[in-house]
Scaffold this active site. Structure first.
Site, short mmCIF file in Angstrom:
data_model
loop_
_atom_site.label_atom_id
_atom_site.label_comp_id
_atom_site.label_asym_id
_atom_site.label_seq_id
_atom_site.Cartn_x
_atom_site.Cartn_y
_atom_site.Cartn_z
N THR A 9 29.23 28.17 48.97
CA THR A 9 28.15 28.69 49.80
C THR A 9 26.83 28.57 49.06
O THR A 9 26.79 28.48 47.82
CB THR A 9 28.34 30.18 50.12
OG1 THR A 9 28.33 30.93 48.89
CG2 THR A 9 29.61 30.44 50.88
N ASP A 10 25.74 28.59 49.81
CA ASP A 10 24.45 28.88 49.20
C ASP A 10 24.48 30.35 48.80
O ASP A 10 25.33 31.12 49.25
CB ASP A 10 23.32 28.58 50.19
CG ASP A 10 21.99 28.30 49.48
OD1 ASP A 10 21.85 28.69 48.29
OD2 ASP A 10 21.11 27.70 50.11
N TRP A 11 23.56 30.75 47.95
CA TRP A 11 23.61 32.08 47.34
C TRP A 11 23.48 33.17 48.40
O TRP A 11 22.46 33.25 49.09
CB TRP A 11 22.54 32.19 46.26
CG TRP A 11 23.04 31.82 44.90
CD1 TRP A 11 22.79 32.49 43.74
CD2 TRP A 11 23.89 30.72 44.53
NE1 TRP A 11 23.44 31.88 42.68
CE2 TRP A 11 24.13 30.80 43.14
CE3 TRP A 11 24.50 29.69 45.23
CZ2 TRP A 11 24.93 29.90 42.45
CZ3 TRP A 11 25.30 28.78 44.55
CH2 TRP A 11 25.49 28.89 43.19
#
Length: 793
Positions: free
Chosen positions: A304-306
């Site tokens: 995932t992105d953060w």
């Protein structure tokens, strides 16, 4: 021997406990499996459910300004700059970082020989802390040119060379995976992170991504290509629902990812924040598993992105293998879901297996002894070379450039003295220095007007001293208003041989750009240009504008006044030297636009629906322009741009001739040959661009699309080079949504060879007698609402 009821119960209890407690599982004198020494199946079978749930969830994120979690308190969420950070794992947080300033880490499982790996930003240079407590050494990284500039080289060999240097710093500073490159499409010029992205065209974006990934990963470190997918704005990026047709997704927004995955096999792919047709991308199985892994054959893992997405279990089921930066609630949810039957052990094991395959390749697992001493001087030379290859000469009336090296120049514009090497946010780089334009000009032998230089230097220093401290890395420093030079211009026009005006723009993560005083020049900037132009032209002296920008700005309203315009983009730490190389003629500009400069913002195909509705806080954005992005729109609908896709001038001239196709009929593939000759007076390079017009009887299609490109070598005056391109059936195909297939339609195809999408020099034709289905796909990404898409019929 018969067991008593009590003994049998104890045995059963031990069996249950053993699935959670490693010490019990290792009984019977059987050796504990070790990663790299045992099969992956053996290692996975030996992992407890808790260990698996830890491996697929990161260790948390140490962000400046965020207090560390405390074990004696309930985990708390933290708000920083409007960004809600989930609670961190106190135990994991307190484990010392291997690389301070890195973006995150995975959990180690020491008993099974699984190490923690480290991931770090960023797209234009490794983002780590340059200074560390109780350490006199420095850990600076090279700020390479931004992606918009690298794409403007149209030279994959140059980009791969940048990648090799970049990857060396990743490896030598102890990082395993670089959270880059980013290749989202330039859907709209106001996109805040467009500087991180390559182009409006998926072929250019995919080719540049594959090139830099190959360069970086040649060092034995990994990449994470991002943001997958349809992450084309920063406004409400964590929640906005991008409503896009499957055809537009496959032909425009996924195509670059497909090219990059198939050509370079990045270690990881990063899912984006946004929703796509109603579902978070990190929770879409059709996007992450069906398309990426099954159709394209991606071998790595998805992260995932953060803090991206909302549902850890849905993400696991979708094939989002790693949740970053990770928090303990996610691991708990995964354990509970397995016990409740909402997540199968088979799916979790598949996520774990993909991670372990990459961990096996990592420098940390392989025990690489990193030096903390990459060759920054050598990498700076590569950055300077690449910057020169990607700068675009937009205007050069009466050979205003190059300037002879002993010229005395009056240098205007704050950014001439405070140059912008790259964008903000996670794309920023902690570099040792940045060469300003005036430094670069001085290094090249130009004489810079001293009084003007001192006035600007003092003015900028005073303005910086009054600026508030930056709250976080999302917040760029405030723009310093242009210095009033009205009282100085006349004197400078008397004393200097030429004037240079730099216009600067910066943007980055967390916000999109604005129209006023950003896309459009401010009133002060226009006044500066007018006053300098009037004073210097009155003396018969030239005026050159330098655009130190990350994304497109409006140029049509003011470009007629100046004699030359050099688009320098954001060129990295050697910025001033690279610009001076072009201005002095040491380097002949050969960059070409990989994104269109419109006459006005209202001409942009997405202007009416960016960044979505409702206006103040968009919840959705409808991609009504469909496949008509960038030049596909401008050329198909005959909208005149200020500077078209593929455009760029040189100090010399080239001639295209002798175009030939290998056959009048397409049979499997077809070759196209063309000769390029330097007919000017100085050595230079040309970019050869091949566009294809396809029959459109059955489906709406753009007027033409880029299908191949290549840059010549450095051609001396009078020297020629033959370029050969091969087109395959897949290059002819369009996506038919109703058939879930890519189809090359029967009919006549027109090959257009040129130096831009509108400067076509040579043409040829060939026929395809029978339609070809080049690929069948799965039905996916179906919009939940009807989209009234733009059509070219």
């Amino acid at each position: 021997m018969k067991l008593s009821y009590k003994s049998a119960a104890i045995a059963a209890l031990i069996a249950v406990i053993s699935s959670f407690h490693p010490a019990v599982r290792a009984q019977g004198n059987q050796p504990i499996p070790k990663l790299g020494k045992s099969s992956l199946k053996q290692v996975i079978d030996a992992m407890t459910l808790q260990e698996k749930s830890k491996l697929v969830v990161g260790m948390g994120f140490k962000m400046p300004g965020v207090p560390p979690p405390r074990k004696d308190q309930k985990p708390q969420s933290t708000d920083i700059g409007g960004f809600k950070l989930p609670p961190s794992d106190a135990d994991a947080y307190n484990i010392p970082e291997k690389v301070p300033g890195a973006a995150g880490r995975t959990h180690a499982i020491a008993r099974l020989g699984i190490p923690s790996i480290t991931v770090s930003d960023g797209p234009a240079g490794l983002r780590i802390e340059p200074k560390r407590p109780n350490d006199t050494k420095t850990y600076y990284a090279t700020a390479f040119p931004v992606a918009t500039l690298l794409a403007s080289t149209w030279d994959t060999a140059v980009v791969r060379k940048v990648g090799a240097a970049f990857g060396n710093e990743v490896r030598e500073y102890g990082v395993d995976i670089l959270l880059a490159p980013a290749l989202n499409i330039h859907r709209n010029p106001l996109g805040g992170r467009n500087f991180e992205y390559y182009s409006e065209d998926p072929l250019v974006a995919g080719a540049m991504t594959a090139a830099i990934v190959k360069g970086i990963q040649s060092n034995g470190v990994g990449t994470s290509i991002k943001h997958y997918a349809a992450n084309n704005q920063e406004t409400q990026r964590n929640s906005v629902n991008a409503i896009v047709s499957e055809r537009a997704m496959r032909e425009i927004y996924l195509k670059g990812f497909s090219i990059a995955v198939k050509a370079s096999q990045p270690w990881t792919v990063m899912s984006s924040y946004n929703k796509l047709n109603g579902t978070y991308t990190s929770e879409r199985r059709d996007l992450l598993t069906t398309i990426l892994k099954d159709e394209w054959g991606f071998k790595g893992f998805v992260m995932t992105d953060w803090f991206g997405g909302k549902d850890a279990v849905a993400q696991m089921n979708a094939g989002n293998d790693l949740l970053m930066p990770g928090n303990p609630n996610q691991s708990d949810a995964i354990v509970a879901a397995v016990k409740d039957g909402k997540l199968t052990m088979q799916q979790l094991d598949a996520n774990v297996e993909r991670m372990l395959k990459i961990i096996l390749k990592s420098p940390t697992f392989r025990g690489y002894k990193y030096s903390d001493k990459p060759d920054l001087a050598a990498h700076a030379r590569i950055a300077r070379m690449a910057a020169g290859e990607g700068m675009v000469l937009l205007k050069n009336n009466n050979d205003a450039l190059p300037l002879s090296g002993n010229k005395r120049v009056a240098v205007f514009g704050n950014t001439s003295y405070n140059i912008i090497a790259g964008g903000t946010g996670s794309g920023d780089v902690n570099k040792a220095y940045t060469v300003s334009l005036v430094q670069g000009l001085t290094n090249a032998g130009f004489k810079v007007q001293e009084t003007l230089e001192k006035s600007y230097t003092d003015y900028i220093a005073d303005a910086k001293s009054k600026q508030p401290k930056r709250r976080n890395f999302f917040t760029p420093p405030p723009v310093i208003p242009e210095m009033d030079v009205n009282s100085l211009v006349a004197k400078e026009a008397d004393g200097a041989d030429a004037a240079i005006i730099t216009i600067g723009r910066n943007a980055g993560e967390g916000a999109d750009r604005k129209l006023e005083n950003d896309y459009y020049l401010s009133a002060t900037e226009k006044e500066l240009i007018n006053n300098v132009v009037n004073a210097f032209h009155a003396k018969g002296k030239r005026v050159i504008a330098v655009l130190n920008i990350g994304g497109v700005i409006e140029v049509a309203s003011w470009r007629d006044g100046v004699d030359g315009i050099l688009l320098a983009w954001q060129p990295g730490l050697e910025a001033g030297n690279a610009i001076a190389d072009i201005m002095s003629g040491k380097v002949n500009p050969s960059g070409k636009l990989a994104t269109t400069f419109a006459m006005d913002y209202k001409d942009e195909p997405s202007a009416k629906n960016f960044p979505g509705t409702p206006e103040k806080k968009p919840e959705q954005v409808v991609y009504e322009e469909g496949i008509y992005v960038g030049y596909r729109y401008f050329d198909s609908f005959k909208i005149k741009p200020a500077y078209e896709f593929g455009y760029g001038l040189s100090y010399t001239k080239f001639k295209f001739s002798d175009v030939q196709v290998s056959s009048p009929n397409f049979k499997g593939s077809i070759s196209v040959k063309v000769s390029v000759k330097n007919i000017g007076k100085v050595a230079g390079k040309e970019v050869v661009q091949l566009y294809l017009s396809a029959p459109n009887n059955n489906i709406d299609k753009p007027e033409s699309e880029l299908k191949a490109f290549a840059k010549t070598g450095l051609l001396a005056p009078g020297q020629s080079q033959f370029m050969v391109f091969t087109l395959h059936a897949s290059d002819l195909a369009s996506f038919y949504t109703d058939r879930s297939a890519w189809v090359a339609d029967a009919g006549e195809y027109k090959v257009k060879i040129g130096s831009s999408s509108r400067q076509i020099e040579e043409t040829a034709k060939f026929n395809l007698t029978k339609a070809i289905v080049t690929e069948r796909t799965h039905k996916a990404l179906t919009p939940q609402v009807a989209i009234t898409e733009l059509k070219n019929k």
